[in-house]
Design an enzyme around this catalytic site. Structure first.
Site, PDB file in Angstrom:
ATOM      1  N   GLU A 320       0.840  -1.192   0.000  1.00 20.07           N
ATOM      2  CA  GLU A 320       0.000   0.000   0.000  1.00 20.07           C
ATOM      3  C   GLU A 320       0.879   1.247   0.000  1.00 20.07           C
ATOM      4  OE1 GLU A 320      -4.119  -1.235   2.222  1.00 20.07           O
ATOM      5  OE2 GLU A 320      -2.571  -0.321   3.463  1.00 20.07           O
ATOM      6  N   CYS A 321       0.684   2.106  -0.980  1.00 21.68           N
ATOM      7  CA  CYS A 321       1.362   3.401  -1.069  1.00 21.68           C
ATOM      8  C   CYS A 321       2.879   3.220  -0.952  1.00 21.68           C
ATOM      9  CB  CYS A 321       0.811   4.361  -0.020  1.00 21.68           C
ATOM     10  SG  CYS A 321       1.149   6.095  -0.405  1.00 21.68           S
ATOM     11  N   GLY A 322       3.492   3.548   0.181  1.00 19.22           N
ATOM     12  CA  GLY A 322       4.930   3.376   0.317  1.00 19.22           C
ATOM     13  C   GLY A 322       5.363   1.941   0.092  1.00 19.22           C
TER      14      GLY A 322
END
Length: 434
Positions: A320-322
Site C-alpha cells: 500500500e502506497c509506500g
C-alpha cells in the site's frame, strides 16, 4: 468529540494534553480519530496508553463504526479527535456519511468540544462557535476551549463574547510555542521519530491541567457508547508477514485488530534492519510509510530484497502506497537520487517534483488481493506526494474518488514466475464496500 472550525487550530495539541492530563488523574481514556489520518493515532496511543482507532463514516458501514466504538469498553471516558473542520467532509455521502467529525458525533451521541484558535480575534470567536453549534440540528456542544490566547485582557474579551452567545468556556490556553507539534511533508512527524515525545506530552498535559476545567469536561460527557460486535474484516492470510519499521509504519489499527480477531497471526519484520518476510507466512503485506526517506538504506538491504523476491515467487505480496513503491523498480528521492527497489512490479515513482494526491478512493478489483476476491469493492484513502514515471503492469482495479470521478492511480498486478501474485495500490484500505 474534540473538533474545531478548521485545521491548524492546535486541535491535536489540545487532544494530547487532555489525554495526558486525564490519564495522570487516574482515568482510563479511550482515544479515537475521525477520518483516515494515520499519524495522530500513534500520538494518541503514547499519551493515553491505549490503542487509538480510526472511525470513518465515509468508508465504514454503520455496524463497523458501532463495533469499533465498542473497543472503549472498560474505559472511563472516550475522547475522539476530529479531522479538519467540524463539518468538513466530501461532497458525496459514502457508507453512512461524508466523513465529517459532525457525522460521527451525531451517530455516536458524543457532545462536541470546540477548539477555537483565538489569534487575531476577540468577540467574533463567539459568532464562529455559535454558528458551528447551530449549523446542524441535534449536534450537542459541550463547550469551547480557547487556544492561543494572547493575554488576560484578550481572554476576558473572548469570554465575554462566549457568554453573550450562551456558550460555556471550559478552558483557555495561552500561546506556548514549546509544545507545538513539528510538521513535515506529510503533516506531523511520526510519534516514534520524536525523542522528546515524553517531554512534549508532559508539557501539553501540564498546560491543559492548568488551563482547562477537567471536571466540567468530564461532566459534559454522555454515556452514549453502544458496544456491538465489529464486522468481520477478512485477514489476507492465516500467517501475515508485516513490514513494520520507520519506513513502513502505517497500517490502520482497526485492520490489525480485525485480522487478529479473525484468528490470524501477524509476523512483523523490518526492511530497514535488512530482514525479509518469514518464509512460513502465507502472505506478505507492505504497509505505507516513508520509504522515500530511507532510499539508500533500502537499496543496500540485499537480504530484505532477496528474501522478498524469494517469498513473492510463490506467495502473494501486497503493498500500500509506500509499500507499493518499495515493490517497484525504483524510487527517485527529492534530491533526484534513484534508489533500486524490489522489482516485483515495474513501478517507478519520483519525489523530485512533488505532486499531492489526496482523497477517498473506491476501488473495484480487476484482480484479487490477499483477503479480497476479484470483483470486490474496497473503500480507502490516498495521500502521497509522489509522481508516477512508469506503471507498466496490468491495472489492479478501477478506482474512483468520492465523487465517482476516475483516478489514474489504478494500482498494479503481476504474476511471478513461480506462481506468486504481486499487487499494489496507492490507496490504503479502510473497509470492504458492499
Amino acid at each position: 468529540m474534540v473538533s474545531a472550525p478548521a485545521s491548524g487550530t492546535g486541535k491535536t495539541t489540545v487532544m494530547l494534553g487532555l489525554l495526558a492530563a486525564l490519564r495522570e488523574r487516574g482515568l482510563v481514556v479511550q482515544p479515537f480519530k475521525n477520518g483516515p489520518d494515520y499519524i495522530d493515532p500513534a500520538f494518541h496511543r503514547a499519551a493515553s496508553g491505549r490503542e487509538s482507532v480510526n472511525l470513518d463514516s465515509w468508508a465504514m458501514p454503520g455496524a463497523m463504526l458501532d463495533g469499533l466504538a465498542g473497543l472503549a469498553e472498560g474505559a472511563d471516558l472516550v475522547l475522539a479527535e476530529g479531522s479538519m473542520g467540524l463539518y468538513d467532509g466530501v461532497a458525496a455521502p459514502g457508507a453512512c456519511g461524508n466523513g465529517a467529525a459532525a457525522d460521527l458525533a451525531l451517530r455516536m451521541g458524543w457532545p462536541v468540544v470546540l477548539v477555537i484558535d483565538a489569534s487575531g480575534q476577540a468577540q467574533t470567536a463567539a459568532a464562529v462557535a455559535q454558528g458551528l453549534a447551530r449549523f446542524r440540528s441535534g449536534l450537542q456542544l459541550a463547550g469551547v476551549i480557547l487556544n492561543r490566547v494572547a493575554s488576560p485582557r484578550h481572554e476576558a474579551l473572548l469570554r465575554a463574547g462566549m457568554e453573550e452567545a450562551g456558550l460555556p468556556v471550559v478552558g483557555a490556553l495561552p500561546k506556548r510555542a514549546a509544545i507545538a507539534m513539528p510538521e513535515r511533508h506529510l503533516g506531523l512527524v511520526q510519534a516514534e521519530e520524536l525523542p522528546a515525545l515524553t517531554d512534549l506530552l508532559r508539557a501539553a498535559g501540564d498546560l491543559v491541567r492548568e488551563a482547562v476545567d477537567l471536571d466540567a469536561l468530564i461532566a459534559a460527557a454522555e454515556s452514549a457508547v453502544r458496544p456491538a460486535p465489529p464486522l468481520p474484516i477478512p485477514p489476507p492470510g492465516q500467517r501475515i508477514a508485516l513490514a513494520r519499521d520507520a519506513a513502513f509504519s502505517f497500517v490502520y489499527p482497526h485492520l490489525l485488530h480485525g485480522w487478529r480477531r479473525a484468528g490470524a497471526e501477524v509476523l512483523p519484520f523490518s526492511p530497514l534492519a535488512d530482514q525479509g518476510p518469514d518464509p512460513s507466512a502465507d502472505v506478505c503485506w507492505l504497509p505505507g510509510g516513508y520509504p522515500e526517506l530511507h532510499g539508500a538504506t533500502l537499496a543496500r538491504a540485499t537480504r530484505f530484497r532477496d528474501g522478498l523476491r524469494g517469498f513473492a515467487d510463490r506467495k502473494p505480496v501486497h503493498g500500500e502506497c509506500g509499500g507499493y513503491m518499495a515493490m517497484g523498480e525504483a524510487i527517485i528521492d527529492k534530491d533526484g537520487a534513484r534508489w533500486p527497489m524490489a522489482g516485483l512490479l515495474g513501478l517507478v515513482t519520483s519525489f523530485e517534483k512533488r505532486k499531492m494526491h489526496l482523497g477517498y478512493r473506491l476501488a473495484r478489483l480487476a484482480q484479487g488481493i490477499p483477503g479480497h476476491a476479484p470483483g470486490s469493492s474496497l473503500r480507502g484513502h490516498e495521500f502521497h506526494y509522489s509522481t508516477i514515471l512508469a506503471q507498466p503492469d496490468a491495472p489492479l482495479a478501477e478506482v474512483t474518488d468520492a465523487t465517482g470521478a476516475p483516478v489514474d492511480e489504478t494500482g498494479s498486478t503481476r504474476l511471478q514466475p513461480g506462481g506468486g501474485l504481486s499487487t499494489g495500490t496507492f490507496f490504503h484500505l479502510i473497509a470492504p464496500a458492499p
